[in-house]
Design an enzyme around this catalytic site. Structure first.
Site, mmCIF file in Angstrom:
data_model
loop_
_atom_site.group_PDB
_atom_site.id
_atom_site.type_symbol
_atom_site.label_atom_id
_atom_site.label_comp_id
_atom_site.label_asym_id
_atom_site.label_seq_id
_atom_site.Cartn_x
_atom_site.Cartn_y
_atom_site.Cartn_z
ATOM 1 C CG ASP A 1 -1.715 1.243 1.377
ATOM 2 O OD1 ASP A 1 -2.414 1.601 0.410
ATOM 3 O OD2 ASP A 1 -1.655 1.886 2.442
ATOM 4 C CG ASP B 1 -1.914 7.454 0.455
ATOM 5 O OD1 ASP B 1 -1.082 8.338 0.229
ATOM 6 O OD2 ASP B 1 -2.850 7.189 -0.315
ATOM 7 N N GLY C 1 -7.818 3.649 3.507
ATOM 8 C CA GLY C 1 -7.621 2.532 2.598
ATOM 9 C C GLY C 1 -8.706 2.367 1.553
ATOM 10 N NE ARG D 1 -11.509 11.510 -4.781
ATOM 11 C CZ ARG D 1 -10.634 11.191 -5.737
ATOM 12 N NH1 ARG D 1 -9.400 10.862 -5.404
ATOM 13 N NH2 ARG D 1 -10.983 11.186 -7.003
ATOM 14 C CB SER E 1 -4.639 7.948 -4.459
ATOM 15 O OG SER E 1 -4.340 9.250 -4.925
ATOM 16 C CG ASP F 1 -1.476 2.419 6.643
ATOM 17 O OD1 ASP F 1 -1.875 2.078 5.501
ATOM 18 O OD2 ASP F 1 -1.560 3.581 7.069
#
Length: 253
Positions: A10, A12, A61, A64, A139, A197
């Site tokens: 991942d 971010d 995670g 949007r 994203s 995370d």
């Protein structure tokens, strides 16, 4: 022991220190809309967005749109879906998602992004061990952000929000993004580790039946560590420093 040949990361909060920006952007977005969503004569002011608990449980995670939907459901707010052409606002799901995109993009332009100190050494160590690596994010900014910090060259594959839209891939906790990344690496999920995370991310790794699901708890929060394990992390690390050795421990001699 599992023969681990690849790692899907991942972005971010794992590779880039952008989780706090996302949380702040979601808070600005939702807090600006909550008064508009409050029923007339409701009395007390609406409870602000919790940038720790609600961020972790509802939007971290996720894409949007999925994040907006999850928050609206949790707060019992009903909005029409709208269309991708909706301008930033509070009237539709797409408008709220566009508002968050606008806020986050402004933050990145003003403040930039940085990578964690442990990322490059870990990626170099994996390269030395001939472990193939992919980066994954819902994203659309993922490629440009990785390029801006000089990390893009460490990855054999990237799956981002643009790919998700083009291929109609569902967001986490569905494992589709991770499975697409493993496919691009030409490694089966059973021989691939996922590093995440976010709770939705470790859940996606579990659902995808990846060989190892690693949860990352950079804050050292016992509650976060326990939640990561509950959602599917088989191993929880405080940073990426211990990842290469952990993968060696799970590989066949």
């Amino acid at each position: 022991m599992i023969d681990l040949r690849a790692v899907v990361f991942d972005i971010d909060g794992v590779l880039l220190a952008t989780a706090d920006r996302h949380a702040a952007a979601w808070k600005e977005t939702f807090d600006g809309c909550l008064p508009e969503w409050q029923p007339p004569h409701a009395g007390a002011r609406p409870r602000p967005f919790d940038a720790v608990r609600e961020y972790r449980d509802l939007v971290d995670g996720r894409s949007r749109l999925d994040g907006v939907r999850a928050f609206l459901t949790a707060r019992h707010v009903d909005l029409p879906p709208g269309t991708p052409e909706d301008p930033p606002g509070c009237a539709t799901v797409h408008a709220v998602a566009a508002r968050k995109e606008e806020v986050f993009s402004a933050m990145v332009r003003t403040e930039g992004v940085r990578t964690f100190d442990d990322v490059r050494p870990a990626l170099r160590a994996l390269r030395e061990r001939t472990i193939r690596c992919a980066a994954v994010s819902a994203s659309r900014h993922a490629r440009s952000l990785l390029e801006s910090v000089g990390l893009i060259g460490y990855f054999d594959a990237l799956v981002d929000g643009q790919d998700a839209a083009a291929l109609a891939l569902p967001g986490k906790p569905d494992p589709a993004l991770f499975l697409e990344a493993a496919g691009r690496l030409d490694v089966t999920p059973a021989h691939t580790a996922v590093v995440e995370d976010a709770l939705a991310g470790v859940d996606a790794g579990r659902r995808g039946r990846f060989g190892l699901v690693v949860g990352l708890d950079r804050e050292g929060d016992p509650r976060t560590r326990e939640a990561l394990r509950t959602y599917g992390a088989q191993l929880v690390l405080p940073d990426l420093g211990g990842l290469p050795a952990a993968l060696e421990g799970g590989r066949c001699p």
